[in-house]
Design an enzyme around this catalytic site. Structure first.
Site, PDB file in Angstrom:
ATOM      1  N   GLU A 149     -77.042 -87.120 -31.183  1.00 30.54           N
ATOM      2  CA  GLU A 149     -75.644 -86.738 -32.022  1.00 30.54           C
ATOM      3  C   GLU A 149     -74.582 -88.106 -31.697  1.00 30.54           C
ATOM      4  O   GLU A 149     -74.139 -88.891 -31.985  1.00 30.54           O
ATOM      5  CB  GLU A 149     -74.787 -85.661 -31.704  1.00 30.54           C
ATOM      6  CG  GLU A 149     -73.227 -85.634 -31.622  1.00 30.54           C
ATOM      7  CD  GLU A 149     -72.484 -84.367 -31.447  1.00 30.54           C
ATOM      8  OE1 GLU A 149     -71.644 -84.323 -31.980  1.00 30.54           O
ATOM      9  OE2 GLU A 149     -73.011 -83.658 -30.639  1.00 30.54           O
ATOM     10  N   ASN A 160     -65.587 -89.494 -24.560  1.00 30.51           N
ATOM     11  CA  ASN A 160     -65.992 -91.155 -23.844  1.00 30.51           C
ATOM     12  C   ASN A 160     -66.028 -90.839 -22.230  1.00 30.51           C
ATOM     13  O   ASN A 160     -66.704 -91.753 -21.705  1.00 30.51           O
ATOM     14  CB  ASN A 160     -65.270 -92.675 -24.657  1.00 30.51           C
ATOM     15  CG  ASN A 160     -65.783 -92.160 -25.846  1.00 30.51           C
ATOM     16  OD1 ASN A 160     -66.659 -91.763 -26.789  1.00 30.51           O
ATOM     17  ND2 ASN A 160     -65.111 -93.432 -26.371  1.00 30.51           N
TER      18      ASN A 160
END
Lengths: 327, 381
Positions: free
Chosen positions: B244, B362
């Site tokens: 992913e 992130n």
């Protein structure tokens, strides 16, 4: 498609890295900055033995080039070790002379290139529109200048202009000197040489950034505060992660440019590597704290180089304009 | 180093380009995050599949063409350059399918993959829970052994596409309650329309029901829908998230095509004296090229037999930050029209805003980069 270095290319880089690691490069850089070129010239002699200066010179003139991928591999390592001297300028001079020869002006190439390829001589140069300073003119064998459509071998240079990186010794060439070639071929070859200078500078910048990252990672692993290594703090980790991302996305642009050698691809590589290396310097300085802000720590050799490399042979703004000038 | 394509690759690219030119709808489909758009995109999947373009990298027996990763990248470049519709099957194709290829039985592959390739079954993912986001391994939804299978109970959320999808995949706790960790988790697939499943769509920032929460109350899952060994779900799921984040979720073609469109718009409509905007357009071009070449390098490593690990976190941070910057520049180019919810770049912008959050935030990616690639010590998050 196989967008990876060959085993031979990777081994070439590792061998230069090992040689420069063993050579106490930082003391050569400090001597160079102080005007003593002896240890630096000894380094150059070893790089010449390894074939570095033959990479941009065609076989017809005792070189092995042009081999842009190998040249990039070498310049990354030279940047990683902050090797002093007009590396980029010697590459650009070789490309300029070889290109002129392709346009029929073979005389200067025959006269100068074999010594450049062997490392028996080196060169610095200024090209019109690329800044007034000739790097390390005091130690270069040849000082070339291109103004208008004239290529000259300059006779001398003015006083030292101290750079923010004292290992970059800047001089303005004196006007005049022997005309080696003139005409539209000079202008065309100079533009081609300027692209190569930007390309080699991008590689040096990438190596500079990698060295700054490596040293900073090592530092934050051993520096403790609050009873723990500061490298465990998320604010520190994330800054270093971003530094790695910047450098690792500059690398493929550099080698992509090596395969095409178009102005736009070189400008993209120069922009990205220059900015990534400068960002690495800012991170390195911040994470080292006060000790990083000192001249005596060897880190300063790379810290002070990152900014000039970002701007030399194509500022970020000039590079962006070139990227969009592509058809 | 070599960036040249083989004659076979050039021929494949030309074939893809010709097919796309003949079949891509002239008008954009309605948003795939609406009921009407979902149906239209499902029909598009069937159209792709009919001519073997829906899953080109899969083996032929499952509806693919068996092409390698380089041809897949070429196909993606052509796909996005042609302005073809978004892929409503993407969760299945890029997350579940790689897991099935690595961990499922022959029988499971034969049962699941062809219907995924045709768009007949569209998959949603069911990872996160209200109290388990970045700390996914703390999840508490359970699968309890029963005759011939398992009974699922719990609460999954932020399930992309679940509002209209047919089936879902995720991990569930099957080990002891006390051990809330990576151990004792099991990877399984379930029917979103089974008894005991309640799907509540959630409007994303622009109001479209792009994701949903899923309530599970003793939902029966047969043994045949467990992937791999019970208790191995974490390891199996991580191989999926690597995909992913890494190569397959965001192909570079998406960004090279978007950057090309941006440059065209800039050349035709921007004020040439606005060099601040020019610089950002240049950065969009350079970023797309960097991502493309970075991906070619990773694809070359994969082709040489390297398995990508934590490097995929570099990708994920880069493309998600890049995607937002690109869309911000595009909106600025539109001037006053940049505010319009129906503008050419609006849907992409809203979609891009989620990028740094999903597929592992992130912040988590930067932790992974620092710890696994730079060797920094593990610390408290």
């Amino acid at each position: 498609m196989r967008f990876l270095l060959t085993d031979e290319q990777a081994a070439f880089g590792r061998s230069l890295d090992a040689m420069l690691t063993a050579a106490d490069t930082p003391s050569a850089v400090r001597a160079w900055a102080a005007g003593n070129a002896v240890p630096g010239n000894a380094l150059w002699a070893r790089l010449a033995e390894a074939g570095v200066f033959a990479l941009a010179v065609p076989e017809a003139y005792a070189g092995v080039g042009p081999l842009p991928v190998e040249l990039a591999v070498a310049c990354v390592e030279l940047g990683r070790h902050a090797v002093p001297g007009p590396v980029v300028e010697t590459v650009a001079a070789a490309v300029l002379l070889a290109r002129l020869a392709e346009h029929g002006e073979e005389g200067p190439a025959k006269r100068l290139l074999p010594a450049l390829a062997a490392g028996a001589a080196n060169a610095t140069l200024t090209l019109q529109g690329c800044g007034p300073y000739a790097l390390d003119a005091d130690s270069a064998t040849y000082l070339l200048t291109v103004r208008g459509d004239e290529l000259r071998l300059s006779r001398g240079y003015g006083a030292l202009q101290t750079s923010a990186d004292p290992a970059r010794r800047l001089y303005r060439p004196e006007p005049g000197g022997e005309v080696l070639a003139s005409g539209p071929a000079v202008t065309a070859a100079a533009a081609y040489a300027a692209d190569h200078a930007a390309f080699a500078t991008a590689a040096q910048a990438l190596g500079t950034g990698l060295a700054l990252l490596d040293r900073t990672v090592a530092y934050v692993k051993q520096r403790t505060q609050f009873g723990t290594a500061i490298g465990g703090f998320q604010a520190v980790k994330h800054r270093l992660a971003d530094t790695l991302i910047g450098l690792e996305f500059a690398r493929p642009l550099l080698f992509g440019a090596a395969l095409s050698m178009t102005s736009a691809d070189i400008a993209a590589a120069k922009l990205t590597a220059g900015e990534a290396a400068y960002a690495a310097a800012r991170t390195a300085l911040q994470l080292h704290g006060a000790v990083g802000y000192t001249q005596e720590l060897d880190l300063s050799l790379w810290l002070r180089k990152a900014r000039p490399l970002r701007d030399a042979w194509g500022t970020p703004s000039q590079c962006r304009a070139k990227v969009l000038a592509a058809p | 180093m070599d960036l040249r394509h083989t004659p076979e690759e050039d021929a494949f690219r030309a074939e893809a380009r010709a097919w796309l030119a003949a079949h891509v709808p002239a008008e954009p489909l309605p948003s795939l995050e609406t009921e009407e758009g979902f149906a239209a995109h499902r029909a598009w999947e069937a159209r792709l599949h009919a001519d073997r373009w829906s899953v080109v990298s899969w083996p032929r027996e499952y509806g693919g063409r068996g092409v390698d990763i380089f041809m897949w990248l070429l196909f993606e470049e052509e796909y996005f350059a042609a302005g073809a519709p978004g892929r409503v099957s993407q969760n299945g194709i890029s997350l579940l399918a790689p897991t099935l290829f690595d961990h499922a039985t022959e029988e499971q592959r034969a049962r699941v993959l062809p219907a995924m390739a045709s768009g007949e079954v569209i998959w949603a993912q069911a990872w996160s829970e209200p109290e388990s986001g970045s700390d996914l391994a703390s999840l508490t939804s359970r699968a309890v052994r029963t005759e011939g299978g398992w009974l699922l109970s719990g609460h999954k959320t932020w399930s992309s596409r679940a509002a209209f999808a047919d089936r879902a995949f995720g991990i569930f706790r099957t080990g002891p309650e006390a051990a809330k960790s990576h151990h004792g988790l099991t990877y399984l697939m379930f029917d979103l329309r089974a008894d005991g499943v309640t799907v509540r769509p959630i409007g994303r920032l622009d109001g479209k029901p792009a994701f949903a929460e899923v309530f599970l109350d003793d939902v029966f899952v047969p043994d045949e829908d467990v992937i791999g060994e019970p208790g191995q779900g974490w390891r199996i799921a991580m191989s999926t998230t690597g995909n992913e984040r890494g190569l397959t979720l965001r192909s570079p073609g998406r960004f090279t095509a978007a950057a090309d469109r941006l440059v065209q718009r800039w050349r035709t409509s921007a004020d040439p004296s606005d060099t601040a905007l020019r610089d950002r357009v240049a950065d969009a071009v350079v970023g797309a090229r960097a991502y493309q070449l970075f991906t070619y390098a990773n694809a070359s490593r994969c082709a040489a037999g390297t398995v990508l690990g934590a490097e995929s976190s570099l990708n994920k941070v880069f493309w998600s930050d890049y995607d937002i910057a690109l869309h911000e520049t595009a909106l600025d180019l539109l001037g006053a029209d940049g505010e319009l919810a129906g503008s050419e770049w609006a849907e992409g912008y809203v979609f891009a805003l989620a990028g740094p959050i999903y597929a592992g935030t992130n912040e988590i990616q930067r932790d992974i980069i620092a710890e696994r690639l730079l060797g920094l010590p593990k610390g408290r998050r």
